[in-house]
Enzyme design. Structure first.
Site, PDB file in Angstrom:
ATOM      1  N   LYS A 121    -131.497  41.914  30.440  1.00 37.40           N
ATOM      2  CA  LYS A 121    -131.778  42.873  31.513  1.00 37.40           C
ATOM      3  C   LYS A 121    -132.707  42.224  32.529  1.00 37.40           C
ATOM      4  CE  LYS A 121    -134.518  46.673  30.793  1.00 37.40           C
ATOM      5  NZ  LYS A 121    -135.653  46.380  31.682  1.00 37.40           N
ATOM      6  N   GLU A 190    -135.062  53.985  36.319  1.00 37.62           N
ATOM      7  CA  GLU A 190    -136.379  54.409  35.826  1.00 37.62           C
ATOM      8  C   GLU A 190    -137.108  55.204  36.908  1.00 37.62           C
ATOM      9  OE1 GLU A 190    -138.688  51.397  33.882  1.00 37.62           O
ATOM     10  OE2 GLU A 190    -140.465  52.681  33.767  1.00 37.62           O
TER      11      GLU A 190
HETATM   12  O1  KIV Z   1    -139.458  47.004  29.040  1.00 33.46           O
HETATM   13  C1  KIV Z   1    -138.963  48.103  28.765  1.00 33.46           C
HETATM   14  O2  KIV Z   1    -139.289  48.735  27.757  1.00 33.46           O
HETATM   15  C2  KIV Z   1    -137.971  48.655  29.678  1.00 33.46           C
HETATM   16  C3  KIV Z   1    -137.487  50.037  29.424  1.00 33.46           C
HETATM   17  C4  KIV Z   1    -138.508  51.012  29.794  1.00 33.46           C
HETATM   18  C5  KIV Z   1    -136.208  50.317  30.111  1.00 33.46           C
HETATM   19  O3  KIV Z   1    -137.605  48.018  30.620  1.00 33.46           O
END
Ligand code: KIV
Length: 283
Positions: A121, A190
């Site tokens: 991600k 988010e």
């Molecule tokens: O780092 C994380 O926990 C996240 C989530 C909040 C989506 O990016």
């Protein structure tokens, strides 16, 4: 490096997760940071386990995510990977692991896949489309992250709701389209107003995973330590299911009390040279 990860596990894959979603079930995503939390989330039956760079805040006691390194993420992804045998495992690309160049982004994402993740991600929209396109072409599935993006805390001025006003709405829609067109398989939203998150979900063509973005997303993600009551002060959008801080403190206090009052160790915890405790296997 995780050895033969792809052969060892029976984990969900990006295509199987997308199929599950197409069958109508919202995606359940939760963060994990080490072997036991990975195993717990996996046993609980979530669809996706995310090794988030929230590692910095909730596990390492840091002020935010900017201090989390690629080495931190690799180490923790390896640990979580050992505990996850069913869910899809996604790992966060930490700050400065993809910003310098596309080549560096491929290197960093590759390290996370070698550590056992199946997807990575990264935070950001249209600007990152070429990077996302290149990663996807390199065989690395991408989960994008829009709305409030903690790695941009200094630009955003804090954890504020994003996508406000006509400009904010237009920018979020444009960013979501851009990451989808670049090949991201999903996008985290988010701290986005619920109606806007729902609109993005309807138009974007890839699953949206909300956190503080209301029920109109294709799935939800929460930080594990917020669920468990271990993060100190959870954000308003999180739901705490147990008071973990209280439960764990009570357990350790009970142990301390037992030691101080001669209740631990008992005979069942004491090796007598023949067998281990009551009927246990010889050691
Ligand atoms: O780092 C994380 O926990 C996240 C989530 C909040 C989506 O990016």
């Amino acid at each position: 490096m995780a050895e033969r990860t792809e052969a060892r596990h029976g984990r969900a894959t990006v295509p199987t997760v997308l199929r599950r979603l197409a069958e109508g079930a919202p995606l359940v995503v939760v963060t994990a940071y080490d072997f036991p939390t990975g195993r717990i989330c996996d046993q609980a039956g979530v669809d996706v386990v995310l090794v988030g760079d929230s590692l910095g805040n909730v596990v390492l006691g840091q002020a935010g995510t900017l201090t989390v390194s690629l080495a931190d993420m690799v180490r923790h992804t390896e640990a979580v990977a050992r505990g996850v045998s069913r869910a899809l495992l996604v790992a966060d690309m930490p700050f400065l692991s993809y910003q310098p160049s596309i080549a560096e982004a491929v290197q960093s994402a590759g390290r996370l896949l070698q550590a056992g993740a199946q997807s990575v991600k990264l935070e950001g929209g249209s600007f990152w489309a070429p990077t996302i396109r290149h990663l996807v072409a390199s065989g690395i599935p991408i989960m994008a992250h829009l709305g409030y993006t903690p790695q941009s805390i200094h630009r955003m001025g804090g954890p504020h709701v994003q996508g406000i006003g006509a400009d904010g709405r237009a920018r979020l829609l444009e960013d979501a389209q851009a990451v989808a067109e670049a090949g991201a398989w999903s996008v985290v939203l988010e701290m986005v107003p619920g109606p806007l998150a729902e609109e993005v979900t309807q138009v974007v063509g890839i699953p949206t995973i909300g956190i503080g973005a209301g029920p109109g997303c294709s799935g939800q993600v929460l930080v594990l330590h917020d669920i468990l009551g271990l993060s100190g002060r959870a954000p308003r959008f999180a739901k705490q299911y147990i008071d973990g801080e209280r439960l764990l403190t009570d357990a350790v206090a009970s142990y301390a009390d037992d030691v101080r009052n001669g209740r631990f160790p008992g005979p069942e915890h004491t090796h007598d040279g023949q067998s281990w405790g009551r009927g246990g296997a010889p050691v």
